[in-house]
Design an enzyme around this catalytic site. Sequence first.
Site, PDB file in Angstrom:
ATOM      1  N   GLY A 105      43.920  -5.483  58.580  1.00 37.12           N
ATOM      2  CA  GLY A 105      44.355  -6.729  57.955  1.00 37.12           C
ATOM      3  C   GLY A 105      44.072  -7.962  58.794  1.00 37.12           C
ATOM      4  N   ASP A 122      41.816   0.472  67.853  1.00 38.11           N
ATOM      5  CA  ASP A 122      42.844   1.337  67.268  1.00 38.11           C
ATOM      6  C   ASP A 122      42.270   2.744  67.112  1.00 38.11           C
ATOM      7  OD1 ASP A 122      44.900   2.551  65.544  1.00 38.11           O
ATOM      8  OD2 ASP A 122      45.552   0.493  65.203  1.00 38.11           O
ATOM      9  N   ASP A 178      43.379   2.887  73.017  1.00 40.44           N
ATOM     10  CA  ASP A 178      44.772   2.449  73.046  1.00 40.44           C
ATOM     11  C   ASP A 178      44.805   0.948  73.334  1.00 40.44           C
ATOM     12  OD1 ASP A 178      47.425   1.919  73.486  1.00 40.44           O
ATOM     13  OD2 ASP A 178      47.666   3.316  75.162  1.00 40.44           O
ATOM     14  N   ASP A 231      49.358  -6.970  66.643  1.00 45.30           N
ATOM     15  CA  ASP A 231      50.524  -6.716  65.792  1.00 45.30           C
ATOM     16  C   ASP A 231      50.986  -5.276  65.972  1.00 45.30           C
ATOM     17  OD1 ASP A 231      52.509  -7.234  63.909  1.00 45.30           O
ATOM     18  OD2 ASP A 231      51.245  -6.686  62.205  1.00 45.30           O
ATOM     19  N   LYS A 278      58.401  -7.529  68.003  1.00 50.92           N
ATOM     20  CA  LYS A 278      59.362  -6.862  67.123  1.00 50.92           C
ATOM     21  C   LYS A 278      60.735  -6.913  67.784  1.00 50.92           C
ATOM     22  CE  LYS A 278      55.504  -5.517  65.100  1.00 50.92           C
ATOM     23  NZ  LYS A 278      54.981  -6.101  63.858  1.00 50.92           N
TER      24      LYS A 278
END
Length: 346
Positions: free
Chosen positions: A220, A236, A256, A272, A301
């Site tokens: 995204g 990723d 990673d 993110d 977060k």
Amino acid sequence: MDGLLCYCRAGFEPELAGELSDRAAEAGFAGYARTERDSGHVVYACEDADGLSRALPWASLIFARQKLRLLADLRGLDPRDRIAPMLGALQGRARFGTLVMEHPDSDAAKPLAGLARSLGNALRPALRKAGLLSAQDDARLPRLHVCFVSGDHALLAASDPADSAPWPLGIPRLRMHADAPSRSALKLEEALLVLLDEGERRRLLRDGMRAADLGAAPGGWTWVLTRHGLRVQSIDNGPLRQHVLDTGLVEHLRADGFSWQPAQALDWMVCDMVEQPRRVAERMATWLREGWCRHAIFNLKLPMKKRWQETRLCLDLFAAQAGEPLAIRAKQLYHDREEITVFATR
């Protein structure tokens, strides 16, 4: 009542109240926050509201989607005539350029949208007749906000166009693009709109710039960057959507995001990843300190408790470990949930 009216995500009133209280005290202003859980707004009462507003620019507030100067708190409004008390409360005020009818973004207040819309149609000509509203919308003048908390309770407030969100309720209306790999794309689109000004977007997002997207799958945020013409290394172990790879601007590296580093300095890094916020803050600081990127946007977060305290701790940790002067801006965006989004530039 004198003070500020700020909107926030429902459920984050304690965080916004804590932020306003701490920031006001640090700036030398006495006052107190008044709110209710899940109300979507906080009133900060203060005798010198104008001074406090100058000390707390909207762009510097993390949990406030919108910052307004409270003018009146009208309770017990008669449904047969809500306009007369509003005109009375505004008597003697300088003229406004725009009328904004709204309600907090909460489950309890959403049914008031129809009332706000219909009353606005009657209030505009009444304000113009009283000389309180310009004949045509004038973006140079302060905006008048009428915020309905309930059918008989309205807050009147003003916003400075240069020191407030330009969107009703402070929420930019973004539509999910059919090609977006995930809804998370809206988070980065909103971050670029809210945390950067128009000049910065033109200057910092140009064709051919290079970026890394840490924790990219399903793509995204990578997709948003490619739409600005950036070349992206997407980091990723999970897969990316094929149409993202088909842009020809993306190199997918299965690695990673917390250990990978670029071979040469990049213009941008975005992240993110779902991880403890302090760990993310430390890794983001490493990227800026080592010169691996010039600009970064990342999410932190937040825990379920003490979210304002954790926010301050993480941002202080990031700034300290980055090791050089940075411009840092942070917001809890409309498309964020239990997180905040941070922009940092060297």
